[in-house]
Design an enzyme around this catalytic site. Structure first.
Site, PDB file in Angstrom:
ATOM      1  N   TYR A 110      19.211  35.067  53.679  1.00  0.00           N
ATOM      2  CA  TYR A 110      18.157  34.220  54.262  1.00  0.00           C
ATOM      3  C   TYR A 110      17.135  35.119  54.949  1.00  0.00           C
ATOM      4  O   TYR A 110      17.504  36.084  55.629  1.00  0.00           O
ATOM      5  CB  TYR A 110      18.751  33.250  55.280  1.00  0.00           C
ATOM      6  CG  TYR A 110      19.402  32.042  54.646  1.00  0.00           C
ATOM      7  CD1 TYR A 110      18.612  31.000  54.153  1.00  0.00           C
ATOM      8  CD2 TYR A 110      20.780  31.952  54.518  1.00  0.00           C
ATOM      9  CE1 TYR A 110      19.202  29.894  53.559  1.00  0.00           C
ATOM     10  CE2 TYR A 110      21.369  30.846  53.926  1.00  0.00           C
ATOM     11  CZ  TYR A 110      20.570  29.821  53.456  1.00  0.00           C
ATOM     12  OH  TYR A 110      21.155  28.729  52.863  1.00  0.00           O
ATOM     13  N   GLU A 111      15.854  34.795  54.759  1.00  0.00           N
ATOM     14  CA  GLU A 111      14.784  35.622  55.336  1.00  0.00           C
ATOM     15  C   GLU A 111      13.825  34.824  56.217  1.00  0.00           C
ATOM     16  O   GLU A 111      12.957  35.393  56.862  1.00  0.00           O
ATOM     17  CB  GLU A 111      14.022  36.314  54.195  1.00  0.00           C
ATOM     18  CG  GLU A 111      14.965  37.110  53.295  1.00  0.00           C
ATOM     19  CD  GLU A 111      14.270  38.022  52.304  1.00  0.00           C
ATOM     20  OE1 GLU A 111      13.033  37.962  52.183  1.00  0.00           O
ATOM     21  OE2 GLU A 111      14.991  38.821  51.642  1.00  0.00           O
TER      22      GLU A 111
END
Ligand SMILES: *[C@@H]1O[C@H](CO)[C@@H](O)[C@H](O)[C@H]1NC(C)=O
Ligand SMILES: *[C@@H]1O[C@H](CO)[C@@H](O)[C@H](O)[C@H]1NC(C)=O
Ligand SMILES: *[C@@H]1O[C@H](CO)[C@@H](O)[C@H](O)[C@H]1NC(C)=O
Length: 311
Positions: free
Chosen positions: A157-158
């Site tokens: 996840y970014e």
């Protein structure tokens, strides 16, 4: 030599061995190893597992990119932990996973969660609550992992619409549950140097670092002007952030960012290997390496296979 002297010499020898065992680097701190990992499938350009060269002297992980808790690419909405497949599943099928694993005993296959975007928008980590997200994630991922006969997960996840503690609890408990249920054997995280990203991953590391097997640090997120010396400094910084972690170096095969193979990436890796700190290398991504015949994948795997005899 008289008996008492012999006896004393034996005691000194024994004491010396115990001393060396105690002083030798602890097993939990990372040393050189031969782990090569490569993301595959995000760009939908037809790349297959069998296109990628696999050195039999390394441990090799393919990482399918990505499984995302969104409903579609066309009008994407978050699904609170109900994961769907967003990799090129026409060319990277369950049958092809079985076949590449049967042909190469050193190959494992993982899937990565999240990624930068879904369709034309960011893929946010956006749970409604820890318990509902976790329950949806465990059931949807267990199904996908079993269908594809996968071995592990990667967390990528970014972008976040949740605080760092919620992220830490959701992801930490997900890894814990999947490991306890025997669904996965390993888990990795793939942070990069942005304050919001690090805030979330360091909170996760603090509570659940003991469950995380590898840190795929995205060194290619640094500037294109990165020098070898700067690369080594960045590596040191992340070693102290993710203490005791098995941190892999990395490059992007489009060579658009970070320290590239043409600019000294392998020089830096050799320096780390000489210091017994090169646990592994990962590449983003097989899809874009296809065009040049995986030249740098070959070089990475050959370097890791040498690994200067530790582990
Ligand atoms: C995804 O969810 C959104 C919002 O509920 C909806 O408008 C869209 O049609 C859904 N897409 C699919 C493919 O189900
Ligand atoms: C997480 O968020 C809390 C509260 O906003 C903050 O105090 C803490 O420094 C953050 N980072 C980590 C790594 O826990
Ligand atoms: C990579 O290695 C494979 C065999 O291991 C070889 O067939 C291939 O030609 C190599 N590719 C390049 C670009 O060096």
């Amino acid at each position: 030599m008289e008996f008492s002297k012999l006896f004393r010499s034996l005691w000194i020898l024994l004491a010396a061995i115990v001393f060396i065992l105690i002083l030798s680097p602890s097993k939990s701190s990372a040393q050189n190893s031969n782990l090569f990992r490569e993301y595959i499938g995000a760009l939908y350009n037809g790349v297959k597992f069998s296109d990628v060269p696999i050195n039999p002297n390394d441990q090799f992980h393919f990482i399918l990119a990505f499984a995302i808790d969104y409903n579609s690419t066309s009008s994407p909405s978050p699904t609170n932990g109900k994961f769907n497949i967003f990799w090129d599943s026409g060319n990277l099928t369950p049958q092809q996973v079985s076949s590449i694993k049967a042909q190469h005993r050193n190959v494992r296959v993982a899937l990565s969660l999240g990624g930068d975007s879904v369709g034309s928008s960011y893929a946010y980590f956006q749970p409604s609550s820890v318990t509902s997200w976790l329950s949806n994630a465990v059931s949807s991922l267990t199904r996908i992992i079993n269908d594809y006969n996968l071995d592990g997960i990667d967390i990528d996840y970014e972008h976040f619409k949740a605080d760092n503690q919620t992220f830490a609890e959701c992801i930490g408990q997900l890894i814990l549950t999947l490991k306890r249920n025997g669904v996965i054997k390993f888990a990795s995280i793939s942070p990069f140097d942005s304050s919001q990203v690090q805030d979330h991953y360091l909170a996760l590391w603090k509570r659940y670092g003991h469950l995380i097997d590898y840190v795929n640090f995205q060194f290619y997120a640094y500037d294109k002007s990165t020098t070898v010396d700067q690369f080594i400094q960045y590596f040191e910084t992340q070693r102290s952030n993710y203490k005791g972690g098995k941190i892999l170096t990395s490059f992007i095969s489009s060579e658009t960012r970070g320290l590239t193979p043409d600019n000294g990436f392998f020089t830096a890796c050799k320096m780390l290997q000489d210091r017994q700190q090169l646990y592994g290398i990962f590449v983003w991504c097989a899809d874009s390496s296809l065009a040049d015949g995986f030249r740098y994948e070959n070089q990475s795997q050959a370097l890791l296979a040498k690994r200067n005899f530790y582990n």
